[in-house]
Design an enzyme around this catalytic site. Sequence first.
Site, PDB file in Angstrom:
ATOM      1  N   GLU A  12      36.575  37.619 -13.490  1.00  0.00           N
ATOM      2  CA  GLU A  12      35.137  37.904 -13.383  1.00  0.00           C
ATOM      3  C   GLU A  12      34.289  36.967 -14.245  1.00  0.00           C
ATOM      4  OE1 GLU A  12      34.161  40.005 -11.082  1.00  0.00           O
ATOM      5  OE2 GLU A  12      36.257  40.506 -10.644  1.00  0.00           O
ATOM      6  N   LYS A  15      34.757  32.081 -11.292  1.00  0.00           N
ATOM      7  CA  LYS A  15      35.700  31.076 -10.765  1.00  0.00           C
ATOM      8  C   LYS A  15      35.461  30.779  -9.288  1.00  0.00           C
ATOM      9  CE  LYS A  15      40.088  32.251 -10.685  1.00  0.00           C
ATOM     10  NZ  LYS A  15      39.660  33.502 -11.353  1.00  0.00           N
ATOM     11  N   LYS A  37      43.376  29.815  -1.424  1.00  0.00           N
ATOM     12  CA  LYS A  37      43.505  30.971  -2.314  1.00  0.00           C
ATOM     13  C   LYS A  37      44.916  31.502  -2.140  1.00  0.00           C
ATOM     14  CE  LYS A  37      41.890  34.238  -5.077  1.00  0.00           C
ATOM     15  NZ  LYS A  37      41.267  33.996  -6.395  1.00  0.00           N
ATOM     16  N   ASP A  50      38.024  35.547  -1.395  1.00  0.00           N
ATOM     17  CA  ASP A  50      37.382  34.456  -2.133  1.00  0.00           C
ATOM     18  C   ASP A  50      37.299  33.174  -1.310  1.00  0.00           C
ATOM     19  OD1 ASP A  50      37.125  36.180  -4.264  1.00  0.00           O
ATOM     20  OD2 ASP A  50      38.898  35.419  -5.317  1.00  0.00           O
ATOM     21  N   GLU A 110      42.379  27.794  -5.822  1.00  0.00           N
ATOM     22  CA  GLU A 110      41.787  28.746  -6.761  1.00  0.00           C
ATOM     23  C   GLU A 110      42.801  29.801  -7.167  1.00  0.00           C
ATOM     24  OE1 GLU A 110      38.535  32.315  -7.077  1.00  0.00           O
ATOM     25  OE2 GLU A 110      38.318  30.897  -5.421  1.00  0.00           O
ATOM     26  N   ALA A 112      44.291  33.161  -9.537  1.00  0.00           N
ATOM     27  CA  ALA A 112      43.907  34.560  -9.694  1.00  0.00           C
ATOM     28  C   ALA A 112      43.861  34.863 -11.185  1.00  0.00           C
ATOM     29  CB  ALA A 112      44.913  35.474  -8.996  1.00  0.00           C
ATOM     30  N   GLY A 113      42.666  35.146 -11.707  1.00  0.00           N
ATOM     31  CA  GLY A 113      42.557  35.406 -13.138  1.00  0.00           C
ATOM     32  C   GLY A 113      42.829  34.157 -13.951  1.00  0.00           C
ATOM     33  N   PRO A 201      24.518  28.275 -12.950  1.00  0.00           N
ATOM     34  CA  PRO A 201      23.632  29.366 -13.371  1.00  0.00           C
ATOM     35  C   PRO A 201      24.135  30.728 -12.897  1.00  0.00           C
ATOM     36  CG  PRO A 201      22.371  27.553 -12.423  1.00  0.00           C
ATOM     37  CD  PRO A 201      23.813  27.273 -12.131  1.00  0.00           C
TER      38      PRO A 201
END
Length: 247
Positions: A12, A15, A37, A50, A110, A112-113, A201
């Site tokens: 969270e 990423k 992913k 994702d 990407e 995970a965590g 941002p």
Amino acid sequence: MSILIVSGTGTEIGKTVVTSAVAAAAVAAGLSVAVLKPAQTGVGPDEPGDAAEAVRLAGPSVTALELARYPEPLAPDTAARRSGLPALSPAAIAEAAQRLAARHDLVLVEGAGGLLVRFDPDGHTLADAARLLSAPVLVVAPAGLGTLNATTLTVEALRSRALTPLGVVVGSWPADPDLASRCNLADLPASAGIPLLGAVPESSGALSPARFREAAPTWLAPPLHGTWQAAPFMSHWAPPLPGPSGG
């Protein structure tokens, strides 16, 4: 650089939005892009994951591939065991990335965590897939207090495995950053020993896809196909140093 691993210092922290921004910037630079992913957790069978979010934000020309999906929001190894579904090996991740790289200029993998989250009962992690691919790793980190330790530990873990940390991107730069966040802009590169390559941002994922694609290159440095420059950003946000005490 045809394959880039995107890992975080935790969960969270932005990423997926950073992955989407890198994809959007690369597409804007004329590259063909795929987002892989390997393990999607905590998402139902008919819900977008994702990789689908990256396509939504970065554009329909991006290829999305997901290798495994587990319903509970847990580490992939734990989620696989609890669901009774097969675990994912680093070899399967590497093979999928290489297949995509044969047809795309850039493949974003990407995780995970964090970097050392377990993918299978043997304790393999995203770092093992990165080693098989000889791929650099982009570290996504939060802005605030605690990020120096987590980022430095992640980079040390990469280097201890002879992996290359490309740099760090702040995954959610606050609109009104506190003192720790502002100080961390200079302290992150010094502590972790890697360059700051961008600051996305906060709430960027809530932008319309058109606005996201337009803005994404301005959040990322040239190695990530953007136009962002660390020096002016730091100069704008860096807190003034205390003056000498009188007496």
